[in-house]
Design a protein around this motif. Structure first.
Motif, PDB file in Angstrom:
ATOM      1  N   HIS A 267       0.829  -1.201   0.000  1.00 21.79           N
ATOM      2  CA  HIS A 267       0.000   0.000   0.000  1.00 21.79           C
ATOM      3  C   HIS A 267       0.866   1.254   0.000  1.00 21.79           C
ATOM      4  O   HIS A 267       0.529   2.236  -0.663  1.00 21.79           O
ATOM      5  N   LEU A 268       1.965   1.222   0.736  1.00 22.34           N
ATOM      6  CA  LEU A 268       2.862   2.381   0.747  1.00 22.34           C
ATOM      7  C   LEU A 268       3.471   2.620  -0.629  1.00 22.34           C
ATOM      8  O   LEU A 268       3.658   3.763  -1.042  1.00 22.34           O
ATOM      9  N   ALA A 269       3.772   1.555  -1.357  1.00 23.20           N
ATOM     10  CA  ALA A 269       4.353   1.693  -2.695  1.00 23.20           C
ATOM     11  C   ALA A 269       3.401   2.424  -3.634  1.00 23.20           C
ATOM     12  O   ALA A 269       3.834   3.209  -4.478  1.00 23.20           O
ATOM     13  N   TYR A 270       2.096   2.198  -3.484  1.00 18.27           N
ATOM     14  CA  TYR A 270       1.132   2.898  -4.334  1.00 18.27           C
ATOM     15  C   TYR A 270       1.104   4.395  -4.043  1.00 18.27           C
ATOM     16  O   TYR A 270       0.811   5.193  -4.923  1.00 18.27           O
ATOM     17  N   LEU A 271       1.417   4.791  -2.824  1.00 20.00           N
ATOM     18  CA  LEU A 271       1.440   6.209  -2.484  1.00 20.00           C
ATOM     19  C   LEU A 271       2.587   6.944  -3.171  1.00 20.00           C
ATOM     20  O   LEU A 271       2.527   8.154  -3.355  1.00 20.00           O
ATOM     21  N   GLU A 272       3.630   6.218  -3.545  1.00 20.89           N
ATOM     22  CA  GLU A 272       4.787   6.838  -4.188  1.00 20.89           C
ATOM     23  C   GLU A 272       4.595   7.052  -5.686  1.00 20.89           C
ATOM     24  O   GLU A 272       5.371   7.740  -6.316  1.00 20.89           O
ATOM     25  N   LEU A 273       3.554   6.457  -6.262  1.00 23.94           N
ATOM     26  CA  LEU A 273       3.302   6.609  -7.687  1.00 23.94           C
ATOM     27  C   LEU A 273       2.737   7.997  -7.986  1.00 23.94           C
ATOM     28  O   LEU A 273       1.985   8.553  -7.199  1.00 23.94           O
TER      29      LEU A 273
ATOM     30  N   PRO B 130      -3.862   2.747 -16.614  1.00 21.95           N
ATOM     31  CA  PRO B 130      -3.818   1.494 -15.857  1.00 21.95           C
ATOM     32  C   PRO B 130      -2.425   1.214 -15.298  1.00 21.95           C
ATOM     33  O   PRO B 130      -1.416   1.641 -15.860  1.00 21.95           O
ATOM     34  N   LEU B 131      -2.392   0.523 -14.179  1.00 18.73           N
ATOM     35  CA  LEU B 131      -1.123   0.080 -13.601  1.00 18.73           C
ATOM     36  C   LEU B 131      -0.785  -1.284 -14.197  1.00 18.73           C
ATOM     37  O   LEU B 131      -1.630  -2.181 -14.185  1.00 18.73           O
ATOM     38  N   PRO B 132       0.419  -1.481 -14.696  1.00 22.30           N
ATOM     39  CA  PRO B 132       0.762  -2.755 -15.336  1.00 22.30           C
ATOM     40  C   PRO B 132       0.525  -3.976 -14.447  1.00 22.30           C
ATOM     41  O   PRO B 132       0.046  -4.990 -14.918  1.00 22.30           O
ATOM     42  N   GLU B 133       0.801  -3.880 -13.170  1.00 21.03           N
ATOM     43  CA  GLU B 133       0.623  -5.040 -12.289  1.00 21.03           C
ATOM     44  C   GLU B 133      -0.839  -5.344 -11.999  1.00 21.03           C
ATOM     45  O   GLU B 133      -1.177  -6.394 -11.495  1.00 21.03           O
ATOM     46  N   MET B 134      -1.729  -4.414 -12.323  1.00 24.42           N
ATOM     47  CA  MET B 134      -3.153  -4.619 -12.098  1.00 24.42           C
ATOM     48  C   MET B 134      -3.884  -4.975 -13.394  1.00 24.42           C
ATOM     49  O   MET B 134      -5.098  -5.088 -13.406  1.00 24.42           O
ATOM     50  N   GLN B 135      -3.171  -5.182 -14.487  1.00 27.49           N
ATOM     51  CA  GLN B 135      -3.783  -5.419 -15.786  1.00 27.49           C
ATOM     52  C   GLN B 135      -4.570  -6.719 -15.848  1.00 27.49           C
ATOM     53  O   GLN B 135      -5.386  -6.903 -16.727  1.00 27.49           O
ATOM     54  N   TRP B 136      -4.322  -7.645 -14.950  1.00 29.89           N
ATOM     55  CA  TRP B 136      -5.046  -8.917 -15.008  1.00 29.89           C
ATOM     56  C   TRP B 136      -6.480  -8.787 -14.533  1.00 29.89           C
ATOM     57  O   TRP B 136      -7.292  -9.672 -14.724  1.00 29.89           O
TER      58      TRP B 136
END
Length: 173
Positions: A147-153, A159-165
């Motif tokens: 969750h912290l990593a998403y705050l740094e974006l 779309p986020l590549p890791e969420m493409q599925w």
């Protein structure tokens, strides 16, 4: 094209986002979730800015666990809920509301509308819960770091590549 064109699977395949019951400050308890049959989260240390505690309370039995981010046991959780667990319960009530937290943890509270985090905590400690297994702490802490990593974006509507599925919600076969 309205919702009528979507299949049942497409309508139900998205995650429902539930708004917070009330706004809360993230400094003391930056991460709280109702997952895996537990109320669990990350609680900041009151004495050391570099230390956090991973705390949890199991639904039904109220077995509790609290340890540091490097798997050292909490000094305050010796047979009763420590301050980290009490703070976690309080913030969960702010995040999800007392009814939802009580229902998830299977807490029977007398008082109904006047129930609060203290009432939930009192009801759980009255059954004298035992110390639980802290083996899930690594998974909880890992989710917190994700969750912290998403705050740094940077803010983006793409779309986020890791969420493409995840399937799109308006896809037509």
């Amino acid at each position: 094209m309205g919702d009528g064109a979507l299949s049942v699977w497409e309508k139900s395949s998205t995650a429902r986002v539930v708004p917070s019951a009330r706004p809360r400050k993230l400094a003391k308890v930056p991460f709280v979730e109702l997952a895996d049959g537990r109320l669990q989260g990350v609680v900041s240390s009151g004495s050391d800015i570099g230390r956090v505690y991973v705390s949890s309370v199991e639904a039904g039995t109220y077995a509790f666990a609290c340890s540091t981010n490097n798997n050292r046991p909490c000094g305050g959780a010796r047979g009763w809920f420590c301050n980290h667990i009490r703070a976690l319960i309080s913030e969960a009530v702010l995040q999800y509301g007392v009814e939802r937290v009580g229902r998830y943890l299977k807490v029977e509270v007398a008082g109904g509308a006047s129930a609060d985090a203290g009432t939930l905590t009192d009801a759980m400690t009255a059954v004298r819960p035992g110390q639980g297994d802290s083996s899930a702490a690594a998974q909880v802490f890992s989710r917190f770091l994700r969750h912290l990593a998403y705050l740094e974006l940077a803010p983006s509507t793409g779309p986020l590549p890791e969420m493409q599925w995840f399937p799109t919600t308006r896809a037509v076969a």
